[in-house]
Motif scaffolding. Structure first.
Motif, PDB file in Angstrom:
ATOM      1  N   ASP A 290      13.949  10.854 -17.324  1.00  0.00           N
ATOM      2  CA  ASP A 290      13.229   9.815 -18.065  1.00  0.00           C
ATOM      3  C   ASP A 290      12.796   8.655 -17.181  1.00  0.00           C
ATOM      4  OD1 ASP A 290      15.625   8.565 -17.619  1.00  0.00           O
ATOM      5  OD2 ASP A 290      16.203   8.418 -19.719  1.00  0.00           O
ATOM      6  N   LYS A 291      13.200   8.672 -15.907  1.00  0.00           N
ATOM      7  CA  LYS A 291      12.709   7.667 -14.962  1.00  0.00           C
ATOM      8  C   LYS A 291      12.885   8.189 -13.548  1.00  0.00           C
ATOM      9  CE  LYS A 291      15.570   4.565 -16.544  1.00  0.00           C
ATOM     10  NZ  LYS A 291      16.538   5.350 -17.341  1.00  0.00           N
ATOM     11  N   ILE A 292      12.022   7.717 -12.654  1.00  0.00           N
ATOM     12  CA  ILE A 292      12.111   8.079 -11.244  1.00  0.00           C
ATOM     13  C   ILE A 292      11.576   6.919 -10.421  1.00  0.00           C
ATOM     14  CG2 ILE A 292       9.849   9.247 -11.279  1.00  0.00           C
ATOM     15  CD1 ILE A 292      10.974  11.180  -9.146  1.00  0.00           C
ATOM     16  N   TYR A 293      12.195   6.687  -9.247  1.00  0.00           N
ATOM     17  CA  TYR A 293      11.783   5.633  -8.327  1.00  0.00           C
ATOM     18  C   TYR A 293      11.221   6.277  -7.053  1.00  0.00           C
ATOM     19  CZ  TYR A 293      14.987   2.754 -11.208  1.00  0.00           C
ATOM     20  OH  TYR A 293      15.631   2.116 -12.245  1.00  0.00           O
ATOM     21  N   PHE A 294      10.164   5.677  -6.495  1.00  0.00           N
ATOM     22  CA  PHE A 294       9.538   6.171  -5.265  1.00  0.00           C
ATOM     23  C   PHE A 294       9.764   5.174  -4.137  1.00  0.00           C
ATOM     24  CE2 PHE A 294       7.293   8.195  -8.698  1.00  0.00           C
ATOM     25  CZ  PHE A 294       7.016   9.471  -8.233  1.00  0.00           C
ATOM     26  N   THR A 295      10.124   5.691  -2.964  1.00  0.00           N
ATOM     27  CA  THR A 295      10.305   4.863  -1.776  1.00  0.00           C
ATOM     28  C   THR A 295       9.606   5.552  -0.613  1.00  0.00           C
ATOM     29  OG1 THR A 295      12.474   4.166  -2.599  1.00  0.00           O
ATOM     30  CG2 THR A 295      11.983   3.728  -0.285  1.00  0.00           C
ATOM     31  N   ALA A 296       8.697   4.840   0.058  1.00  0.00           N
ATOM     32  CA  ALA A 296       7.883   5.482   1.092  1.00  0.00           C
ATOM     33  C   ALA A 296       7.783   4.613   2.331  1.00  0.00           C
ATOM     34  CB  ALA A 296       6.487   5.784   0.547  1.00  0.00           C
ATOM     35  N   HIS A 297       7.760   5.274   3.476  1.00  0.00           N
ATOM     36  CA  HIS A 297       7.627   4.590   4.759  1.00  0.00           C
ATOM     37  C   HIS A 297       6.280   4.915   5.392  1.00  0.00           C
ATOM     38  CE1 HIS A 297       8.486   4.449   9.286  1.00  0.00           C
ATOM     39  NE2 HIS A 297       8.494   3.185   8.888  1.00  0.00           N
ATOM     40  N   SER A 298       5.649   3.895   5.960  1.00  0.00           N
ATOM     41  CA  SER A 298       4.448   4.067   6.771  1.00  0.00           C
ATOM     42  C   SER A 298       3.367   4.820   5.995  1.00  0.00           C
ATOM     43  CB  SER A 298       4.823   4.784   8.076  1.00  0.00           C
ATOM     44  OG  SER A 298       3.740   4.821   8.973  1.00  0.00           O
ATOM     45  N   MET A 299       2.809   5.868   6.606  1.00  0.00           N
ATOM     46  CA  MET A 299       1.732   6.622   5.974  1.00  0.00           C
ATOM     47  C   MET A 299       2.164   7.269   4.662  1.00  0.00           C
ATOM     48  SD  MET A 299      -0.491   9.739   7.634  1.00  0.00           S
ATOM     49  CE  MET A 299       0.691  10.989   7.117  1.00  0.00           C
ATOM     50  N   GLY A 300       3.469   7.485   4.500  1.00  0.00           N
ATOM     51  CA  GLY A 300       3.966   8.038   3.245  1.00  0.00           C
ATOM     52  C   GLY A 300       3.596   7.176   2.056  1.00  0.00           C
ATOM     53  N   GLY A 301       3.477   5.855   2.279  1.00  0.00           N
ATOM     54  CA  GLY A 301       3.057   4.961   1.203  1.00  0.00           C
ATOM     55  C   GLY A 301       1.644   5.249   0.743  1.00  0.00           C
ATOM     56  N   LEU A 302       0.766   5.650   1.673  1.00  0.00           N
ATOM     57  CA  LEU A 302      -0.605   6.008   1.308  1.00  0.00           C
ATOM     58  C   LEU A 302      -0.616   7.262   0.443  1.00  0.00           C
ATOM     59  CD1 LEU A 302      -2.417   5.467   4.744  1.00  0.00           C
ATOM     60  CD2 LEU A 302      -2.086   3.823   2.892  1.00  0.00           C
ATOM     61  N   VAL A 303       0.239   8.225   0.794  1.00  0.00           N
ATOM     62  CA  VAL A 303       0.332   9.462   0.011  1.00  0.00           C
ATOM     63  C   VAL A 303       0.811   9.156  -1.404  1.00  0.00           C
ATOM     64  CG1 VAL A 303       1.493  11.698  -0.176  1.00  0.00           C
ATOM     65  CG2 VAL A 303       0.714  10.894   2.057  1.00  0.00           C
ATOM     66  N   VAL A 304       1.857   8.325  -1.514  1.00  0.00           N
ATOM     67  CA  VAL A 304       2.412   8.008  -2.833  1.00  0.00           C
ATOM     68  C   VAL A 304       1.413   7.209  -3.656  1.00  0.00           C
ATOM     69  CG1 VAL A 304       4.231   6.764  -4.058  1.00  0.00           C
ATOM     70  CG2 VAL A 304       4.794   8.135  -2.045  1.00  0.00           C
ATOM     71  N   ARG A 305       0.758   6.225  -3.036  1.00  0.00           N
ATOM     72  CA  ARG A 305      -0.224   5.424  -3.770  1.00  0.00           C
ATOM     73  C   ARG A 305      -1.362   6.309  -4.292  1.00  0.00           C
ATOM     74  NH1 ARG A 305      -2.303   0.187  -5.740  1.00  0.00           N
ATOM     75  NH2 ARG A 305      -4.229   1.016  -6.593  1.00  0.00           N
ATOM     76  N   SER A 306      -1.856   7.229  -3.478  1.00  0.00           N
ATOM     77  CA  SER A 306      -2.921   8.132  -3.911  1.00  0.00           C
ATOM     78  C   SER A 306      -2.447   9.001  -5.072  1.00  0.00           C
ATOM     79  CB  SER A 306      -3.370   9.009  -2.741  1.00  0.00           C
ATOM     80  OG  SER A 306      -4.381   9.907  -3.136  1.00  0.00           O
ATOM     81  N   PHE A 307      -1.227   9.511  -4.976  1.00  0.00           N
ATOM     82  CA  PHE A 307      -0.657  10.310  -6.063  1.00  0.00           C
ATOM     83  C   PHE A 307      -0.554   9.501  -7.352  1.00  0.00           C
ATOM     84  CE2 PHE A 307       3.552  10.542  -8.144  1.00  0.00           C
ATOM     85  CZ  PHE A 307       3.340  11.661  -8.934  1.00  0.00           C
ATOM     86  N   LEU A 308      -0.020   8.288  -7.257  1.00  0.00           N
ATOM     87  CA  LEU A 308       0.197   7.476  -8.456  1.00  0.00           C
ATOM     88  C   LEU A 308      -1.114   7.040  -9.099  1.00  0.00           C
ATOM     89  CD1 LEU A 308       3.180   5.254  -7.251  1.00  0.00           C
ATOM     90  CD2 LEU A 308       3.257   7.003  -9.040  1.00  0.00           C
ATOM     91  N   SER A 309      -2.096   6.661  -8.291  1.00  0.00           N
ATOM     92  CA  SER A 309      -3.349   6.168  -8.866  1.00  0.00           C
ATOM     93  C   SER A 309      -4.200   7.298  -9.436  1.00  0.00           C
ATOM     94  CB  SER A 309      -4.138   5.371  -7.823  1.00  0.00           C
ATOM     95  OG  SER A 309      -4.429   6.158  -6.688  1.00  0.00           O
ATOM     96  N   ASN A 310      -4.102   8.498  -8.866  1.00  0.00           N
ATOM     97  CA  ASN A 310      -4.918   9.614  -9.346  1.00  0.00           C
ATOM     98  C   ASN A 310      -4.238  10.446 -10.429  1.00  0.00           C
ATOM     99  OD1 ASN A 310      -7.501   9.726  -7.726  1.00  0.00           O
ATOM    100  ND2 ASN A 310      -6.030   9.630  -6.056  1.00  0.00           N
ATOM    101  N   TYR A 311      -2.912  10.541 -10.375  1.00  0.00           N
ATOM    102  CA  TYR A 311      -2.196  11.436 -11.292  1.00  0.00           C
ATOM    103  C   TYR A 311      -1.094  10.735 -12.083  1.00  0.00           C
ATOM    104  CZ  TYR A 311      -4.321  14.601  -7.875  1.00  0.00           C
ATOM    105  OH  TYR A 311      -5.203  15.239  -7.035  1.00  0.00           O
ATOM    106  N   GLY A 312      -0.922   9.437 -11.867  1.00  0.00           N
ATOM    107  CA  GLY A 312       0.200   8.723 -12.466  1.00  0.00           C
ATOM    108  C   GLY A 312       0.203   8.699 -13.977  1.00  0.00           C
ATOM    109  N   ALA A 313      -0.971   8.895 -14.611  1.00  0.00           N
ATOM    110  CA  ALA A 313      -1.025   8.890 -16.077  1.00  0.00           C
ATOM    111  C   ALA A 313      -0.142   9.972 -16.676  1.00  0.00           C
ATOM    112  CB  ALA A 313      -2.469   9.068 -16.546  1.00  0.00           C
ATOM    113  N   GLN A 314       0.131  11.032 -15.918  1.00  0.00           N
ATOM    114  CA  GLN A 314       0.976  12.118 -16.415  1.00  0.00           C
ATOM    115  C   GLN A 314       2.463  11.865 -16.160  1.00  0.00           C
ATOM    116  OE1 GLN A 314      -0.308  16.155 -15.547  1.00  0.00           O
ATOM    117  NE2 GLN A 314      -2.381  15.445 -15.111  1.00  0.00           N
TER     118      GLN A 314
END
Length: 658
Positions: A290-314
């Motif tokens: 029912d909940k999850i936290y994301f933690t990203a370093h360096s370029m990994g933050g770009l990957v997570v941001r792209s995932f969240l902004s494009n698919y985060g509605a799900q």
């Protein structure tokens, strides 16, 4: 003075050698900067030859994704393979191993393929007598050398078949080695060589080779525990899960369960964001956290941001995102690398400060209900190669891009370098405080402003066929209708399960599954604290043909594993579907809101801009005709089977000759 031909050749050779040394040195420096301090090892000429081969393969390959299920009780390993046939023999293009039935990914060169899977109880990578087997037999799979082909779902069973004979071998296991699972939730030993810094660097310079051997996956360090909050850690350029060792060792394991996304960081960031989505959607369906936290370093933050902004509605379960030393503004050295290097690591294209990925990264917002925290380091030493202040690898200007700061609840700087920020006690103390704050906020919201819903659904079809995993859709109505629609991936086996917590309020609820008509189409539901509305749906098989015209792309715009966007500027005249006693014509809507989901649930054919969907089709073969201004007509035949949804790859239209 006369100079012999031999002397001339020697002089010329010397000049070339000097130039080559200078060029190689420049490229080494360039690669060190782009790759970060962890990639400071020298790059040999052989490495560039290998990278050149890898890049060519990456930009001429397609990723195949789907899911394996079983009509029997099978909880042992499964081997999945893509193959072609040559002179009657199976030639394996790529195979992967799952520790049990579930989602898979394969990467193949341009061509036509079939995919099969079998249970591998003894781990010998060979189909033995009595092991279940299955074949994706809808149609041959056409890999265009770009993007993704999805929804390649099928069953393994003990039913008689002749396509894959007993004794078929996909590979010979190395002596003493254990099979490596690429399936979500595989339990990992962090000290395993596959998770080492050396392996992470290899994944940067040879992303395709890494993906074929190791895959890209979300791993667990322990069995899933529903009482603990998942924290997903995502490494950066040339990184590996071992980069997070300090965080893993100090994380309160009584409250949190660390997961990590391990991926080839030399691959396209669009591709890795889609891979993260594919992994996350299957994790959500399997474990229902029912909940999850994301933690990203360096370029990994770009990957997570792209995932969240494009698919985060799900993923309404995404509650927290913390980035550390992320180059939100890209890296100008990546621009130079793309411009001057004879060979380009695919992720350099996305790291360019002037590139499409960085320039469009903040066009879509982060999902509502998610808190973002920006951590950055400013402890880098002065560099002759950069005039700006850095953390040792990334400029502060990039780390502190205004768009990223505007999204953040807190921006916190530390006197740490790009690397040391991952092992700093001060950084972790602040990080632990952020986790505690998120826990408190979510606990209060769960008690006061949320409720659950129980959903049952029945597939009105034979059990021997694979079932499309549905989405639970909750659309706010009445008071509070300004809230966002809730989209939650669920599993075909989740009927009768309780879902939530969701914000209290009035909703129209439905279950959406491709290839099926939902009856009733929607049910009013009032979600309130302490109450649990019970909803029941039937999923009736129907023939569906849906797809879209793909955006015009240049070489490299739709690399292996990436999602190709629909065409935004094309003007379609009509979309016609003809079959036996069927002749349907669609004229796309332009402007306003895309009503695709609503039309599908209402049983209506619909087209919006470059996308279309025909529903309620009977079994049979149909011809699709697309006519658009400035393009040649597109014709293609499709076999439609109710209850079976085949992924329709993006349609390419050919411009008219001028």
């Amino acid at each position: 003075m006369q100079v012999s031909v031999k002397d001339n050749l020697g002089l010329f050779s010397g000049q070339v050698n000097v130039l080559m040394v200078i060029r190689r040195l420049s490229l080494r420096v360039l690669a060190w900067i782009i790759g970060g301090a962890c990639l400071s090892a020298c790059i040999s000429a052989c490495s560039f030859v290998k990278l050149n081969e890898e890049t060519k393969v990456f930009y001429s390959s397609t990723v195949l994704v789907g899911s394996i299920s079983s009509d029997m009780t099978w909880d042992k390993p499964v081997v999945v393979a893509a193959y072609t046939k040559h002179q009657g023999k199976l030639e394996i293009a790529h195979y992967t191993v799952l520790h049990e039935p579930g989602a898979y990914e394969l990467i193949v060169p341009k061509g036509e393929y079939a995919v099969f899977a079998f249970g591998d109880a003894n781990g010998n990578l060979m189909l033995d007598e009595g092991e279940p087997v299955g074949l994706y037999a809808s149609t041959s799979i056409v890999a265009s050398g770009t993007g993704v082909v999805a929804e390649l779902n099928f069953l393994i069973s003990n039913a008689a078949q002749t396509a894959i004979p007993t004794g078929t071998v996909v590979a010979t296991p190395a002596s003493g080695s254990k099979l490596h699972s690429t399936q979500i939730g595989a339990i990992a030993e962090l000290d395993d060589a596959v998770f080492s810094s050396y392996a992470g660097r290899g994944a940067y310079w040879a992303p395709v080779d890494f993906f074929k051997k190791t895959g890209g996956n979300i791993y667990f360090l322990e069995k899933y525990d529903p009482a603990k909050i998942p924290v997903l850690f995502v490494h950066g350029v040339g990184g590996s899960p071992q980069d997070w060792k300090y965080f893993f060792e100090h994380l309160d394991r009584s409250k949190y369960q660390p997961w990590f996304f391990y991926y080839p960081s030399g691959a396209s960031l669009d591709s890795m964001a889609y891979l993260l989505y594919w992994k996350m959607v299957n994790l959500q369906r399997r474990y229902h956290f029912d909940k999850i936290y994301f933690t990203a370093h360096s370029m990994g933050g770009l990957v997570v941001r792209s995932f969240l902004s494009n698919y985060g509605a799900q993923f309404p379960t995404a509650k927290l995102f913390v980035s550390l030393s992320t180059p939100w503004g890209g890296d100008t050295m990546a621009d130079k690398g793309v411009r001057y290097s004879p060979v380009v690591v695919p992720s350099w294209n996305d790291m360019q400060a002037s590139g499409r990925f960085v320039q469009t990264l903040f066009q879509k917002p982060l999902p509502p209900g998610l808190d973002y925290y920006l951590f950055f380091g400013h402890g880098g030493s002065y560099s002759l190669l950069r005039s700006a202040n850095t953390d040792g690898s990334i400029t502060l200007a990039s780390e502190l891009r205004a768009d990223a700061q505007a999204d953040a609840r807190m921006v916190k700087g530390f006197n740490e370098s790009h690397v040391s920020i991952l092992s700093s006690p001060e950084v972790f103390r602040q990080y632990a405080a952020v986790l505690a704050s998120a826990d408190q906020k979510n606990a209060v919201a769960t008690l006061t402003d949320n409720g659950n819903v129980q959903v049952a659904f029945t597939y009105e079809m034979q059990d021997k066929l694979p079932k499309t995993d549905p989405l639970l859709l909750l659309t706010p109505v009445g008071t509070g209708a300004a809230r966002e629609q809730i989209i939650l991936p669920v599993s075909a086996g989740d009927s009768g399960r309780e879902f939530g917590p969701f914000p209290v309020g009035e909703y129209e609820a439905t279950v959406f599954a491709y290839g099926f008509k939902t009856v009733p189409a929607k049910i009013p539901a009032v979600i309130a604290s302490g109450k649990k509305p019970a909803l029941t749906f039937s999923l009736v098989p129907q023939g569906v043909l849906s797809g879209y015209i793909g955006a015009d792309i240049k070489a490299g715009d739709n690399p292996a594993g990436s999602y190709r966007q629909p065409h935004q500027h094309i003007r379609i005249v009509s979309i016609t579907l003809k079959g036996e006693n069927e002749n349907r014509i669609l004229t796309p809507e332009y402007g306003g809101k895309d009503r695709g989901a609503e039309a599908y649930m209402a049983g209506q054919d619909y087209s919006y801009q470059s996308s279309f969907s025909f529903v309620g089709l009977k079994s049979g073969r149909y011809e699709l005709l697309v006519e658009a201004e400035g393009y040649q007509p597109y014709r293609q035949s499709y076999l439609i089977v109710p209850g079976q949804y085949d992924y329709l790859k993006p349609i390419d239209l050919t411009p008219l000759k001028k």
